[in-house]
Scaffold this motif. Sequence first.
Motif, mmCIF file in Angstrom:
data_model
loop_
_atom_site.group_PDB
_atom_site.id
_atom_site.type_symbol
_atom_site.label_atom_id
_atom_site.label_comp_id
_atom_site.label_asym_id
_atom_site.label_seq_id
_atom_site.Cartn_x
_atom_site.Cartn_y
_atom_site.Cartn_z
ATOM 1 N N SER A 48 0.961 -1.286 0.238
ATOM 2 C CA SER A 48 0.270 0.359 0.281
ATOM 3 C C SER A 48 0.686 1.319 -0.141
ATOM 4 O O SER A 48 1.519 1.307 1.003
ATOM 5 C CB SER A 48 -0.691 -0.149 1.130
ATOM 6 O OG SER A 48 -1.875 0.677 1.626
ATOM 7 N N LEU A 51 -0.588 3.446 2.481
ATOM 8 C CA LEU A 51 -1.615 3.281 4.147
ATOM 9 C C LEU A 51 0.034 3.728 4.515
ATOM 10 O O LEU A 51 1.114 2.896 3.757
ATOM 11 C CB LEU A 51 -1.748 2.023 5.117
ATOM 12 C CG LEU A 51 -3.089 2.140 4.008
ATOM 13 C CD1 LEU A 51 -3.752 0.591 4.551
ATOM 14 C CD2 LEU A 51 -4.342 2.931 5.446
ATOM 15 N N SER A 53 3.167 2.975 6.343
ATOM 16 C CA SER A 53 4.317 1.907 6.444
ATOM 17 C C SER A 53 5.684 2.190 7.521
ATOM 18 O O SER A 53 5.561 3.319 7.253
ATOM 19 C CB SER A 53 4.838 0.691 5.197
ATOM 20 O OG SER A 53 3.723 0.135 4.835
ATOM 21 N N TYR A 59 1.637 -2.689 5.004
ATOM 22 C CA TYR A 59 0.332 -3.251 3.701
ATOM 23 C C TYR A 59 0.491 -3.680 2.930
ATOM 24 O O TYR A 59 1.047 -3.143 2.513
ATOM 25 C CB TYR A 59 -0.881 -2.072 4.798
ATOM 26 C CG TYR A 59 -0.804 -1.593 5.980
ATOM 27 C CD1 TYR A 59 -2.071 -2.112 6.592
ATOM 28 C CD2 TYR A 59 -0.421 -0.648 6.680
ATOM 29 C CE1 TYR A 59 -2.137 -1.938 8.615
ATOM 30 C CE2 TYR A 59 0.066 0.054 8.014
ATOM 31 C CZ TYR A 59 -1.121 -0.684 8.765
ATOM 32 O OH TYR A 59 -1.796 -0.468 10.470
ATOM 33 N N ASN A 61 -1.581 -4.626 -0.180
ATOM 34 C CA ASN A 61 -3.772 -4.830 -0.951
ATOM 35 C C ASN A 61 -2.793 -6.292 -1.473
ATOM 36 O O ASN A 61 -2.236 -6.573 -2.032
ATOM 37 C CB ASN A 61 -3.292 -3.851 -1.547
ATOM 38 C CG ASN A 61 -3.555 -2.366 -0.785
ATOM 39 O OD1 ASN A 61 -4.173 -2.549 -0.023
ATOM 40 N ND2 ASN A 61 -3.456 -1.353 -1.251
ATOM 41 N N CYS A 71 -7.112 -5.894 2.874
ATOM 42 C CA CYS A 71 -5.700 -5.204 3.269
ATOM 43 C C CYS A 71 -4.865 -6.566 4.082
ATOM 44 O O CYS A 71 -5.299 -6.606 4.886
ATOM 45 C CB CYS A 71 -6.022 -4.341 3.657
ATOM 46 S SG CYS A 71 -4.932 -2.742 3.749
ATOM 47 N N GLU A 73 -2.140 -6.297 7.489
ATOM 48 C CA GLU A 73 -0.875 -6.770 8.300
ATOM 49 C C GLU A 73 0.486 -6.647 8.137
ATOM 50 O O GLU A 73 -0.420 -8.102 8.834
ATOM 51 C CB GLU A 73 -1.652 -5.611 9.132
ATOM 52 C CG GLU A 73 -0.665 -5.130 10.345
ATOM 53 C CD GLU A 73 -0.891 -4.904 11.832
ATOM 54 O OE1 GLU A 73 -2.403 -3.857 12.476
ATOM 55 O OE2 GLU A 73 -1.613 -5.680 12.549
ATOM 56 N N VAL A 82 -7.134 -6.940 7.849
ATOM 57 C CA VAL A 82 -7.521 -6.083 8.551
ATOM 58 C C VAL A 82 -7.779 -5.295 7.929
ATOM 59 O O VAL A 82 -8.598 -4.095 8.177
ATOM 60 C CB VAL A 82 -6.433 -5.165 8.821
ATOM 61 C CG1 VAL A 82 -5.519 -5.770 9.895
ATOM 62 C CG2 VAL A 82 -5.489 -4.186 7.949
ATOM 63 N N ASN A 87 -6.446 -1.225 0.764
ATOM 64 C CA ASN A 87 -5.909 0.105 1.999
ATOM 65 C C ASN A 87 -6.996 0.645 3.045
ATOM 66 O O ASN A 87 -7.707 1.594 3.869
ATOM 67 C CB ASN A 87 -6.070 1.713 0.858
ATOM 68 C CG ASN A 87 -5.239 1.232 -0.106
ATOM 69 O OD1 ASN A 87 -3.893 0.866 -0.017
ATOM 70 N ND2 ASN A 87 -5.046 1.896 -1.356
ATOM 71 N N VAL A 89 -8.723 -0.627 7.027
ATOM 72 C CA VAL A 89 -8.621 -0.850 7.647
ATOM 73 C C VAL A 89 -9.305 -0.957 8.757
ATOM 74 O O VAL A 89 -9.208 0.980 9.768
ATOM 75 C CB VAL A 89 -6.792 -0.193 8.788
ATOM 76 C CG1 VAL A 89 -6.192 -1.026 10.137
ATOM 77 C CG2 VAL A 89 -5.583 -0.068 7.109
#
Length: 133
Positions: A48, A51, A53, A59, A61, A71, A73, A82, A87, A89
């Motif tokens: 991602s 998001l 990191s 994260y 996708n 998504c 984690e 998650v 994208n 959470v």
Amino acid sequence: MEIGCQPEENIVSSFDEDCVLGDVKDMRLEAEAVVNDVLFAVSQMHVSQSLNSASDVAYINVETREGNQYCLELTEAGLRVVGYAFNQVDRDLTTQYHETVYSLLDTLSPGYREAFGNALLQRLERLQKQNGQ
């Protein structure tokens, strides 16, 4: 969707080899390696960009061959779902951690299992031909 990746080259995992900084793994680097390891067996997969990191969390996708989006984690604890869209959470979502991406995708996608099994079979057949058996 056609992926420009040779599945037989991705059977052996390499995502732990280059992702360690001292004794601490950089999850951003590990996430990229995870994607490269299993991209051949899913429709889409990428780290991602939306998001945040960090060295301790990343994260990813993923869209399975069945068209389901997730998504994921990635932390020291492993990988877990998650969110059920790219994208996304959901902080209230409590899902099981998986030690490997293979284990997680195996639970989410029959198409992944089939693609992985076919790639493994192709590699074994190629090795058998190389050994002249």
